[in-house]
Design an enzyme around this catalytic site. Structure first.
Site, PDB file in Angstrom:
ATOM      1  N   HIS A  72       0.426  -1.887  -0.300  1.00 22.52           N
ATOM      2  CA  HIS A  72      -0.011   0.132   0.022  1.00 22.52           C
ATOM      3  C   HIS A  72       1.121   1.132  -0.116  1.00 22.52           C
ATOM      4  O   HIS A  72       1.964   1.650   0.688  1.00 22.52           O
ATOM      5  CB  HIS A  72      -0.449   0.208   1.653  1.00 22.52           C
ATOM      6  CG  HIS A  72      -1.991  -0.592   0.843  1.00 22.52           C
ATOM      7  ND1 HIS A  72      -3.256  -0.749   2.272  1.00 22.52           N
ATOM      8  CD2 HIS A  72      -2.031  -2.252   0.174  1.00 22.52           C
ATOM      9  CE1 HIS A  72      -4.086  -1.840   1.969  1.00 22.52           C
ATOM     10  NE2 HIS A  72      -3.506  -2.638   0.905  1.00 22.52           N
ATOM     11  N   TYR A 201      -9.190   4.379   7.574  1.00 19.55           N
ATOM     12  CA  TYR A 201      -9.537   4.570   9.908  1.00 19.55           C
ATOM     13  C   TYR A 201     -10.327   5.569   9.594  1.00 19.55           C
ATOM     14  O   TYR A 201      -9.876   7.128   8.893  1.00 19.55           O
ATOM     15  CB  TYR A 201      -8.080   5.349   9.981  1.00 19.55           C
ATOM     16  CG  TYR A 201      -6.995   4.695  10.012  1.00 19.55           C
ATOM     17  CD1 TYR A 201      -6.196   4.101   8.937  1.00 19.55           C
ATOM     18  CD2 TYR A 201      -7.056   4.029  11.462  1.00 19.55           C
ATOM     19  CE1 TYR A 201      -4.832   3.524   9.581  1.00 19.55           C
ATOM     20  CE2 TYR A 201      -5.912   2.862  11.355  1.00 19.55           C
ATOM     21  CZ  TYR A 201      -4.758   2.675  10.102  1.00 19.55           C
ATOM     22  OH  TYR A 201      -3.972   1.957  10.221  1.00 19.55           O
ATOM     23  N   PRO A 293      -2.928  -0.591  19.291  1.00 21.27           N
ATOM     24  CA  PRO A 293      -3.170  -1.281  18.257  1.00 21.27           C
ATOM     25  C   PRO A 293      -3.580  -0.030  16.787  1.00 21.27           C
ATOM     26  O   PRO A 293      -3.568   0.343  15.689  1.00 21.27           O
ATOM     27  CB  PRO A 293      -4.403  -2.325  17.825  1.00 21.27           C
ATOM     28  CG  PRO A 293      -5.926  -1.890  19.296  1.00 21.27           C
ATOM     29  CD  PRO A 293      -4.589  -1.190  20.013  1.00 21.27           C
ATOM     30  N   LYS A 297       1.688  -1.302  15.357  1.00 22.44           N
ATOM     31  CA  LYS A 297       2.604  -0.955  15.618  1.00 22.44           C
ATOM     32  C   LYS A 297       3.397  -2.101  15.972  1.00 22.44           C
ATOM     33  O   LYS A 297       4.251  -2.319  16.710  1.00 22.44           O
ATOM     34  CB  LYS A 297       3.323   0.619  16.244  1.00 22.44           C
ATOM     35  CG  LYS A 297       3.242   1.091  15.738  1.00 22.44           C
ATOM     36  CD  LYS A 297       4.529   1.726  14.605  1.00 22.44           C
ATOM     37  CE  LYS A 297       3.670   3.096  13.563  1.00 22.44           C
ATOM     38  NZ  LYS A 297       3.979   2.247  12.360  1.00 22.44           N
ATOM     39  N   TYR A 384       3.535   5.900  10.409  1.00 21.59           N
ATOM     40  CA  TYR A 384       3.319   4.613  10.082  1.00 21.59           C
ATOM     41  C   TYR A 384       3.814   4.514   9.373  1.00 21.59           C
ATOM     42  O   TYR A 384       3.649   3.154   9.090  1.00 21.59           O
ATOM     43  CB  TYR A 384       2.131   5.444   9.044  1.00 21.59           C
ATOM     44  CG  TYR A 384       0.523   4.429   9.001  1.00 21.59           C
ATOM     45  CD1 TYR A 384      -0.127   4.555   9.903  1.00 21.59           C
ATOM     46  CD2 TYR A 384       0.681   3.534   8.155  1.00 21.59           C
ATOM     47  CE1 TYR A 384      -1.333   3.381  10.049  1.00 21.59           C
ATOM     48  CE2 TYR A 384       0.034   2.399   8.040  1.00 21.59           C
ATOM     49  CZ  TYR A 384      -1.203   2.544   8.928  1.00 21.59           C
ATOM     50  OH  TYR A 384      -1.896   1.231   8.960  1.00 21.59           O
TER      51      TYR A 384
HETATM   52  P1  FAD Z   1       3.267 -12.849  21.237  1.00 30.20           P
HETATM   53  O1  FAD Z   1       2.423 -12.750  19.706  1.00 30.20           O
HETATM   54  O2  FAD Z   1       1.987 -12.605  22.096  1.00 30.20           O
HETATM   55  O3  FAD Z   1       4.088 -13.761  21.186  1.00 30.20           O
HETATM   56  C1  FAD Z   1       4.051 -15.218  22.176  1.00 30.20           C
HETATM   57  C2  FAD Z   1       3.631 -16.064  22.028  1.00 30.20           C
HETATM   58  O4  FAD Z   1       4.662 -16.391  23.650  1.00 30.20           O
HETATM   59  C3  FAD Z   1       3.009 -17.189  22.275  1.00 30.20           C
HETATM   60  O5  FAD Z   1       3.111 -17.594  21.009  1.00 30.20           O
HETATM   61  C4  FAD Z   1       2.540 -17.330  23.358  1.00 30.20           C
HETATM   62  O6  FAD Z   1       2.189 -18.610  23.699  1.00 30.20           O
HETATM   63  C5  FAD Z   1       3.570 -17.637  23.838  1.00 30.20           C
HETATM   64  N1  FAD Z   1       3.788 -18.192  25.464  1.00 30.20           N
HETATM   65  C6  FAD Z   1       3.428 -17.370  26.624  1.00 30.20           C
HETATM   66  N2  FAD Z   1       3.462 -17.200  27.846  1.00 30.20           N
HETATM   67  C7  FAD Z   1       4.807 -19.010  27.479  1.00 30.20           C
HETATM   68  C8  FAD Z   1       4.799 -19.541  28.628  1.00 30.20           C
HETATM   69  N3  FAD Z   1       5.079 -19.587  30.036  1.00 30.20           N
HETATM   70  N4  FAD Z   1       6.162 -20.467  27.607  1.00 30.20           N
HETATM   71  C9  FAD Z   1       6.167 -20.352  26.437  1.00 30.20           C
HETATM   72  N5  FAD Z   1       5.343 -19.703  25.654  1.00 30.20           N
HETATM   73  C10 FAD Z   1       4.738 -18.823  26.355  1.00 30.20           C
HETATM   74  N6  FAD Z   1      -1.257  -5.585  16.366  1.00 30.20           N
HETATM   75  C11 FAD Z   1      -0.622  -4.720  15.622  1.00 30.20           C
HETATM   76  O7  FAD Z   1      -0.309  -3.976  15.099  1.00 30.20           O
HETATM   77  N7  FAD Z   1      -2.748  -4.830  15.001  1.00 30.20           N
HETATM   78  C12 FAD Z   1      -3.457  -5.107  15.563  1.00 30.20           C
HETATM   79  O8  FAD Z   1      -4.628  -5.767  15.204  1.00 30.20           O
HETATM   80  C13 FAD Z   1      -3.186  -5.921  16.711  1.00 30.20           C
HETATM   81  N8  FAD Z   1      -4.320  -7.079  17.074  1.00 30.20           N
HETATM   82  C14 FAD Z   1      -3.783  -7.284  18.126  1.00 30.20           C
HETATM   83  C15 FAD Z   1      -4.788  -8.782  18.633  1.00 30.20           C
HETATM   84  C16 FAD Z   1      -5.531  -8.839  19.883  1.00 30.20           C
HETATM   85  C17 FAD Z   1      -5.450 -10.061  20.782  1.00 30.20           C
HETATM   86  C18 FAD Z   1      -3.880  -8.942  20.926  1.00 30.20           C
HETATM   87  C19 FAD Z   1      -3.094  -9.521  21.768  1.00 30.20           C
HETATM   88  C20 FAD Z   1      -2.233  -8.171  19.444  1.00 30.20           C
HETATM   89  C21 FAD Z   1      -2.626  -7.491  18.917  1.00 30.20           C
HETATM   90  N9  FAD Z   1      -2.028  -6.853  17.506  1.00 30.20           N
HETATM   91  C22 FAD Z   1      -1.695  -6.163  16.942  1.00 30.20           C
HETATM   92  C23 FAD Z   1      -0.222  -6.988  18.670  1.00 30.20           C
HETATM   93  C24 FAD Z   1       1.269  -7.775  18.407  1.00 30.20           C
HETATM   94  O9  FAD Z   1       0.198  -9.387  17.386  1.00 30.20           O
HETATM   95  C25 FAD Z   1       1.756  -8.294  18.694  1.00 30.20           C
HETATM   96  O10 FAD Z   1       2.267  -7.232  19.473  1.00 30.20           O
HETATM   97  C26 FAD Z   1       3.583  -9.461  18.820  1.00 30.20           C
HETATM   98  O11 FAD Z   1       2.431 -10.160  18.127  1.00 30.20           O
HETATM   99  C27 FAD Z   1       3.948  -9.221  19.386  1.00 30.20           C
HETATM  100  O12 FAD Z   1       4.484 -10.845  19.570  1.00 30.20           O
HETATM  101  P2  FAD Z   1       5.108 -11.139  20.000  1.00 30.20           P
HETATM  102  O13 FAD Z   1       6.263 -13.111  19.445  1.00 30.20           O
HETATM  103  O14 FAD Z   1       6.596 -10.222  20.679  1.00 30.20           O
HETATM  104  O15 FAD Z   1       4.067 -11.513  21.117  1.00 30.20           O
HETATM  105  C1  DHB Z   2      -4.610  -3.608  10.734  1.00 25.66           C
HETATM  106  C2  DHB Z   2      -4.778  -3.723  12.657  1.00 25.66           C
HETATM  107  C3  DHB Z   2      -4.082  -2.278  13.140  1.00 25.66           C
HETATM  108  O1  DHB Z   2      -4.329  -2.040  14.080  1.00 25.66           O
HETATM  109  C4  DHB Z   2      -4.093  -1.128  12.126  1.00 25.66           C
HETATM  110  O2  DHB Z   2      -3.548   0.589  12.950  1.00 25.66           O
HETATM  111  C5  DHB Z   2      -4.191  -1.408  10.863  1.00 25.66           C
HETATM  112  C6  DHB Z   2      -4.543  -3.055   9.818  1.00 25.66           C
HETATM  113  C7  DHB Z   2      -5.281  -4.936  10.526  1.00 25.66           C
HETATM  114  O3  DHB Z   2      -5.199  -5.684  11.683  1.00 25.66           O
HETATM  115  O4  DHB Z   2      -5.869  -5.553   9.406  1.00 25.66           O
END
Ligand code: FAD
Ligand code: DHB
Length: 392
Positions: A72, A201, A293, A297, A384
């Site tokens: 995009h 948005y 969210p 980021k 962004y």
């Molecule tokens: P995570 O993805 O949380 O991964 C952590 C991993 O550790 C998981 O697989 C978990 O199962 C595992 N774990 C947990 N505890 C233990 C343990 N005790 N032992 C071993 N493993 C363990 N960001 C955006 O930019 N846009 C979005 O739309 C967006 N939507 C989101 C929706 C939800 C419901 C959530 C929770 C987050 C969202 N985020 C979004 C944020 C983004 O998904 C996270 O910033 C990203 O997943 C971070 O990655 P991570 O690997 O640090 O953590």
């Molecule tokens: C999506 C999530 C976001 O938080 C955002 O700002 C834009 C897009 C998405 O899930 O596609």
């Protein structure tokens, strides 16, 4: 068992770290409490900054993203019944964002690690991190009913906000900075072609709404709601009706509905822990920080932490240097706070607040200013698409 870097969590942070370390000849083992299938199907983020895309491509896991990801060049801010496009590429010297689901990134990384013979242990139980303040930290866990112990040089806590690594740091070492927004998002994944080629948005008197997508056939849509919203009060018809109202435009623009494949509510918070390191334990991604969210980021910030930690570990294993490891937290936190600021700002500007009409009018004026001033649009655009990596 023994490895160089023990990684807790197979989310994007843990998998990317394991992959990048492998490319530099550094061994790691990843332990994850969930199943592989769960990790590969969990719907979360969808927008990748140019720097994240470049990192994935340069490290050999970008082939499917290049085929299936949607590049995009702009986003739309909709308010007052009209669209205002932010020309991301035009304002940032050609930079872009790519819409490619987080779970697709996770699938690609898992495949790459398994193809390279990497050790990923899914469905482990009772994970504990021990002795992180000694040169020989350990991860203890259960696997298929057997107690296992992994001895490491370092542990990377990539286990998300609710993991065990951050709480393993002794009391008094970490300071937590936190803000809970009185807001949440109700998100759906729907089997219907996206109603717009670019993300929208929309700031509406009834509350914020976001139109995104996962593919030319799948829409991802979000609605501002209350943090304690009950999903049972939101049958699909009500969701579509509300989305249509919040996306209304002065002309006949409409949103087509379709089968809802998945829905969920995500509370919004800002959280930062400092420092992001304690002795031989490094906190990475959501284990160390959460952003609301709105700026898309979370995943990108996790990738930035991983890059900093990879370079620090590479320097350590190549020459024994520890200065980069010692600066891990400081370097990451500079970016973390800038991204917190941007995410907080986007959130406050676009959502209907409970702070009263005065603030709603300020936010509307801000949208007017952002879309009317090239300088202000550029400030939004450069955040962004992602601030440059700066890890010195
Ligand atoms: P995570 O993805 O949380 O991964 C952590 C991993 O550790 C998981 O697989 C978990 O199962 C595992 N774990 C947990 N505890 C233990 C343990 N005790 N032992 C071993 N493993 C363990 N960001 C955006 O930019 N846009 C979005 O739309 C967006 N939507 C989101 C929706 C939800 C419901 C959530 C929770 C987050 C969202 N985020 C979004 C944020 C983004 O998904 C996270 O910033 C990203 O997943 C971070 O990655 P991570 O690997 O640090 O953590
Ligand atoms: C999506 C999530 C976001 O938080 C955002 O700002 C834009 C897009 C998405 O899930 O596609």
């Amino acid at each position: 068992m023994r490895t160089q870097v023990g990684i807790v969590g197979a989310g994007p942070s843990g998998l990317l770290l394991s992959h990048l370390l492998h490319l530099r000849g550094i061994e790691s083992v990843v332990v994850e409490i969930r199943s592989r299938r769960y990790c590969e199907t969990r719907i979360r983020a969808g927008v990748l900054e140019q720097g994240t895309v470049d990192l994935l491509s340069a490290s050999g896991v970008g082939a499917r993203m290049a085929r299936e990801g949607l590049v995009h060049h702009g986003i739309v801010l909709r308010f007052g019944g009209r669209d205002h496009r932010i020309d991301l590429s035009g304002l940032t010297g050609g930079r872009t964002i790519t819409v490619y689901g987080q779970h697709e990134v996770v699938k690609d990384l898992i495949a790459a690690r398994l193809n390279a013979g990497g050790d990923l242990f899914f469905e482990v139980q009772d994970v504990e991190v021990l002795d992180v303040d000694t040169p020989a930290p350990r991860i203890r866990f259960g696997r298929a009913g057997t107690a296992e112990e992994l001895r490491c040089d370092f542990i990377a806590g990539c286990d998300g906000f609710h993991g065990v690594c951050r709480p393993a740091v002794p009391p008094g070492v970490l300071t937590a900075y936190e803000h809970a927004f009185p807001l949440a998002w109700l998100g759906i994944l729907a089997q219907v072609p996206p109603a717009s080629e670019e993300l929208i948005y929309s700031s509406h008197d009834r509350g914020f709404a976001l139109l995104s997508m996962r593919s030319p056939e799948l829409s991802r849509l979000y609605l501002q709601c209350a943090p304690d919203e009950d999903m049972n009060g939101w049958p699909d018809k009500r969701i579509w009706d509300e989305l249509r109202r919040r996306f209304e435009r002065d002309d006949a623009w409409t949103l087509r509905d379709g089968p809802v494949l998945q829905k969920g509510i995500t509370a919004m918070r800002s959280f930062v822990v400092a420092p992001m390191q304690y002795e031989r334990l490094f906190l990475v991604g959501d284990a160390a920080h959460i952003v609301p969210p709105t700026g898309a980021k979370g995943l990108n910030l996790a990738a930035a932490d991983v890059m900093v930690l990879t370079r620090a570990l590479e320097a350590f294993y190549a020459t024994g240097r520890t200065d980069r490891l010692a600066r891990y937290s400081e370097v990451c936190l500079r970016r973390v706070w800038k991204v917190q600021r941007f995410s907080w700002w986007m959130t406050s500007m676009l959502h209907r607040s409970n702070d009263g009409e005065f603030f709603d009018r300020l936010h509307r004026a801000e949208l007017d200013y952002i879309t009317g001033s090239r300088a202000a649009s550029t400030a939004l655009a450069e955040n962004y698409v992602g601030l440059p990596f700066d890890d010195d």
